[in-house]
Write a protein that holds these residues in place. Structure first.
Motif, short mmCIF file in Angstrom:
data_model
loop_
_atom_site.label_atom_id
_atom_site.label_comp_id
_atom_site.label_asym_id
_atom_site.label_seq_id
_atom_site.Cartn_x
_atom_site.Cartn_y
_atom_site.Cartn_z
N LYS A 107 0.81 -1.22 0.00
CA LYS A 107 0.00 0.00 0.00
C LYS A 107 0.84 1.27 0.00
CE LYS A 107 -3.95 -2.23 2.21
NZ LYS A 107 -4.90 -2.24 3.35
N GLN A 108 2.15 1.12 0.20
CA GLN A 108 3.04 2.27 0.17
C GLN A 108 3.41 2.68 -1.26
OE1 GLN A 108 6.54 1.45 2.49
NE2 GLN A 108 5.37 0.57 4.19
N TYR A 109 3.08 1.81 -2.23
CA TYR A 109 3.57 2.01 -3.59
C TYR A 109 2.45 2.32 -4.58
CZ TYR A 109 7.79 -0.25 -1.77
OH TYR A 109 8.90 -0.57 -1.03
N GLU A 110 2.75 3.18 -5.53
CA GLU A 110 1.82 3.43 -6.63
C GLU A 110 1.87 2.28 -7.64
OE1 GLU A 110 2.09 7.13 -8.63
OE2 GLU A 110 2.23 8.31 -6.80
N ILE A 111 3.06 1.69 -7.79
CA ILE A 111 3.26 0.61 -8.75
C ILE A 111 3.77 -0.62 -8.00
CG2 ILE A 111 4.29 -0.05 -10.95
CD1 ILE A 111 2.70 2.60 -11.01
N VAL A 112 3.14 -1.78 -8.23
CA VAL A 112 3.61 -3.01 -7.58
C VAL A 112 3.79 -4.11 -8.62
CG1 VAL A 112 2.65 -2.51 -5.31
CG2 VAL A 112 1.25 -3.72 -6.98
N LEU A 113 4.82 -4.91 -8.40
CA LEU A 113 5.08 -6.11 -9.20
C LEU A 113 4.97 -7.29 -8.26
CD1 LEU A 113 6.08 -7.71 -11.67
CD2 LEU A 113 8.42 -7.03 -11.07
N LEU A 114 3.96 -8.12 -8.47
CA LEU A 114 3.66 -9.25 -7.59
C LEU A 114 4.04 -10.55 -8.30
CD1 LEU A 114 0.03 -8.11 -6.66
CD2 LEU A 114 2.16 -7.52 -5.46
N VAL A 115 4.81 -11.40 -7.61
CA VAL A 115 5.26 -12.65 -8.20
C VAL A 115 4.95 -13.79 -7.24
CG1 VAL A 115 7.20 -13.96 -9.12
CG2 VAL A 115 7.13 -11.47 -9.42
N GLY A 116 4.20 -14.79 -7.72
CA GLY A 116 3.89 -15.95 -6.91
C GLY A 116 4.24 -17.23 -7.65
N LEU A 117 4.96 -18.14 -6.98
CA LEU A 117 5.27 -19.44 -7.57
C LEU A 117 4.42 -20.50 -6.89
CD1 LEU A 117 7.69 -18.04 -8.93
CD2 LEU A 117 9.06 -20.06 -8.37
N GLY A 118 3.64 -21.23 -7.70
CA GLY A 118 2.80 -22.29 -7.17
C GLY A 118 1.85 -21.78 -6.11
N ILE A 119 1.85 -22.46 -4.96
CA ILE A 119 0.97 -22.07 -3.87
C ILE A 119 1.35 -20.71 -3.29
CG2 ILE A 119 2.29 -23.16 -2.01
CD1 ILE A 119 -0.39 -24.11 -0.84
#
Length: 210
Positions: free
Chosen positions: A14-26
């Motif tokens: 929530k601190q960022y205007e832009i976020v890059l989210l990465v999830g592997l599997g579960i």
């Protein structure tokens, strides 16, 4: 209301205007929670905007202040898995994003690593079937949602480069959850692009424990 595991590092999004989210599997679970939270905020702001309509016209002031109280303006979510069935877990969320993210805040990229990358002759048939079905029905045959799946792992350098090019002079929050294999690469790329960015884009890497 946020469903699923939601640890301290991920709350920092929530601190960022832009976020890059990465999830592997579960490891996609806490990232999906963030996606849902972002979508809920976008929908709330859209409803708030709709309530300001007067005489059939939205006020110019409201247009300028759209989402002004919600900091995140763009989210890129990369889900990487070797199991096609995993996509069923959050099919509802992917459908909801496709149907209700009218402002295009959330970009979802599904990657199935058990199939050879696009362009490889060994994946030609399934890629052709995927393209035909998507063109006809707007549904991806791999994930069963409007979100089109990609084959093989993402090229993380290209991902960072894309985000950098689209968001000059911004600080991007990178959040990862999954096994340890790609951690060093993602962390190093965040550092490299922060120190050598031609667009003055900065990347802060966060690892979520799950």
């Amino acid at each position: 209301m946020i469903d699923g595991p939601y640890g301290a590092p991920a709350q920092d999004y929530k601190q960022y205007e832009i976020v890059l989210l990465v999830g592997l599997g579960i490891g996609a679970t806490p990232m999906i929670s963030i996606v849902k939270d972002i979508l809920n905020n976008v929908k709330a702001k859209e409803n708030e905007e709709g309530n300001t309509i007067e005489e059939g016209t939205r006020s110019s002031q409201n247009k300028k202040t759209h989402l002004s109280n919600f900091k995140t303006r763009k989210a890129y979510f990369y889900w990487v898995t070797g199991e096609q069935g995993f996509f069923d877990w959050f099919k509802g969320v992917m459908n909801e994003v496709s149907e209700e993210d009218h402002y295009g805040v959330i970009d979802i990229h599904n990657h199935l690593t058990s199939i050879f990358e696009e362009g490889d002759s060994r994946s030609t048939l399934i890629a052709a079937l995927q393209s035909l079905n998507y063109a006809k029905n707007g549904i991806d045959i791999v994930a069963g949602t409007p979100v089109k799946s990609h084959f093989a792992r993402p090229n993380w350098r290209s991902v960072y480069k894309h985000v950098e090019a689209n968001h000059p002079n911004k600080r991007v929050g990178v959040f990862y959850c999954g096994n340890a294999a790609p951690v060093e690469e993602l962390r190093k790329l965040a550092s490299d692009y922060s120190h050598n960015s031609k667009t003055n884009t900065k990347f802060d890497f966060h690892k979520e424990n799950f």
